[in-house]
Scaffold this motif. Structure first.
Motif, PDB file in Angstrom:
ATOM      1  N   ASP A  93       0.217  -6.294 -19.554  1.00 34.06           N
ATOM      2  CA  ASP A  93       1.667  -5.587 -19.424  1.00 34.06           C
ATOM      3  C   ASP A  93       1.706  -5.820 -20.865  1.00 34.06           C
ATOM      4  O   ASP A  93       3.225  -7.005 -21.421  1.00 34.06           O
ATOM      5  N   LYS A 131      -4.958  -6.617 -14.621  1.00 33.46           N
ATOM      6  CA  LYS A 131      -4.056  -5.575 -13.816  1.00 33.46           C
ATOM      7  C   LYS A 131      -3.756  -4.693 -15.435  1.00 33.46           C
ATOM      8  O   LYS A 131      -3.735  -5.359 -16.132  1.00 33.46           O
ATOM      9  N   THR A 134       7.919  -3.810  -5.035  1.00 35.00           N
ATOM     10  CA  THR A 134       8.912  -5.095  -4.708  1.00 35.00           C
ATOM     11  C   THR A 134      10.091  -5.317  -5.797  1.00 35.00           C
ATOM     12  O   THR A 134      10.313  -6.358  -4.967  1.00 35.00           O
ATOM     13  N   ARG A 136       4.749 -12.400 -15.678  1.00 39.53           N
ATOM     14  CA  ARG A 136       5.323 -12.293 -16.104  1.00 39.53           C
ATOM     15  C   ARG A 136       5.725 -14.746 -15.637  1.00 39.53           C
ATOM     16  O   ARG A 136       5.859 -15.263 -17.281  1.00 39.53           O
TER      17      ARG A 136
HETATM   18  O1  LIG Z   1       5.754  -2.981  -6.181  1.00 41.89           O
HETATM   19  C1  LIG Z   1       5.417  -3.614  -7.217  1.00 41.89           C
HETATM   20  C2  LIG Z   1       4.133  -3.036  -7.274  1.00 41.89           C
HETATM   21  C3  LIG Z   1       3.395  -2.814  -8.772  1.00 41.89           C
HETATM   22  N1  LIG Z   1       3.431  -4.244  -9.020  1.00 41.89           N
HETATM   23  C4  LIG Z   1       2.973  -4.707 -10.815  1.00 41.89           C
HETATM   24  O2  LIG Z   1       2.906  -6.155 -10.683  1.00 41.89           O
HETATM   25  C5  LIG Z   1       3.086  -6.889 -11.870  1.00 41.89           C
HETATM   26  C6  LIG Z   1       3.710  -7.971 -11.492  1.00 41.89           C
HETATM   27  O3  LIG Z   1       4.996  -8.268 -12.663  1.00 41.89           O
HETATM   28  P1  LIG Z   1       5.085  -9.834 -12.747  1.00 41.89           P
HETATM   29  O4  LIG Z   1       5.636 -10.009 -14.878  1.00 41.89           O
HETATM   30  O5  LIG Z   1       5.184 -10.426 -12.197  1.00 41.89           O
HETATM   31  O6  LIG Z   1       7.266  -9.297 -12.411  1.00 41.89           O
HETATM   32  C7  LIG Z   1       3.745  -5.932 -12.710  1.00 41.89           C
HETATM   33  O7  LIG Z   1       2.748  -5.033 -13.419  1.00 41.89           O
HETATM   34  C8  LIG Z   1       4.043  -4.629 -11.896  1.00 41.89           C
HETATM   35  O8  LIG Z   1       3.741  -2.711 -12.618  1.00 41.89           O
HETATM   36  C9  LIG Z   1       4.670  -4.483  -8.913  1.00 41.89           C
HETATM   37  O9  LIG Z   1       5.638  -5.462  -9.702  1.00 41.89           O
HETATM   38  N2  LIG Z   1       5.394  -4.350  -7.911  1.00 41.89           N
END
Ligand SMILES: O=c1ccn([C@@H]2O[C@H](COP(=O)(O)O)[C@@H](O)[C@H]2O)c(=O)[nH]1
Length: 237
Positions: free
Chosen positions: A11, A32, A123, A215
């Motif tokens: 990201d 990802k 989420t 993160r």
């Molecule tokens: O429901 C969802 C679908 C996709 N994501 C993705 O996962 C990562 C989570 O990143 P963190 O930094 O661990 O929070 C992020 O790329 C989202 O686009 C999600 O969080 N929830």
């Protein structure tokens, strides 16, 4: 627990930053690529990952009418990525069209088809937001389950859900339905915008096939230490 079950999101806003992260974390095998990087820098990063023999989760979360979903998924199917996301709320016809189009795209260039995952409910949403903002008159776990069942009936390979719903989805959808959980947080990490988290060990125990952890690793002062800490905590899981 095999570290290959942890997917780390790239990201970041540029290919250069993505490459820097790949260099910082050479032990990560599954990455990802999401909207931020893809919209900023295009599909070049997929080639870079492939050249390094990395597995790829292309998380573009397509959500459109069936014909448009099919067009986008046919194109994405040609990239030869491992996982690809769409939104379950696009509906059964669009989900089925997406699944078929991914197969067609992959076959047209002779690569293995991506497994298609349907997002059940992001989420970052809480039960309260589901009820009061989105006006969905179902309990959140039930809504997530209904979206997973819709996706399964439409023929996709799996779903994305929060760790808090994964046990119920595993029990109902069976062992062959792939369940991928973002929103995973080690006890020592900040939640940020994630609303329905569990720890990595809890998420795996509940039935997740793969964890997406961003993160807590990538924004850590020392990403490598954070990665090692998570892997150490999972020994024996
Ligand atoms: O429901 C969802 C679908 C996709 N994501 C993705 O996962 C990562 C989570 O990143 P963190 O930094 O661990 O929070 C992020 O790329 C989202 O686009 C999600 O969080 N929830």
């Amino acid at each position: 627990m095999s570290p290959e079950r942890i997917i780390v999101p790239l990201d970041v806003a540029s290919e250069a930053e993505a490459i820097a992260l790949l260099e910082t974390l050479p032990e990560v095998t599954f990455w990802k690529v999401g909207l931020e990087l893809f919209v900023n820098s295009g599909p070049g990063i997929l080639k870079i990952l492939k050249n390094q023999q990395k597995r790829i989760f292309l998380d573009l979360k397509f959500h459109d009418i069936p014909n448009t979903m099919a067009g986008a998924c046919r194109a994405a199917g040609r990239y030869g990525v491992d996982l690809l996301t769409i939104h379950a709320t696009a509906g059964k016809e669009a989900i089925a069209a997406a699944q078929q189009a991914v197969q067609e795209g992959a076959a047209s260039v002779g690569v293995a088809p991506a497994k298609v995952l349907a997002i059940t409910i992001l989420t970052s949403l809480s039960a309260r937001q589901l009820a009061f903002d989105l006006k969905i008159p179902l309990e959140l776990p039930d809504y997530a389950l209904q979206m997973a069942l819709l996706a399964q009936e439409a023929g996709v390979d799996g779903a994305v859900c929060s760790p808090q719903e994964v046990a119920q989805l595993r029990q109902t959808c069976g062992d062959n339905f792939l369940l991928v959980c973002p929103g995973v947080r080690p006890s020592w990490a900040e939640g940020g915008d994630q609303k329905r988290s569990l720890t990595p060990a809890q998420a795996l125990k509940a039935g997740a096939d793969y964890l997406v952890i961003g993160r807590p690793i990538t924004a850590a002062e020392e990403p490598k230490l954070a990665w090692n800490r998570i892997c150490d905590e999972l020994v024996g899981s």
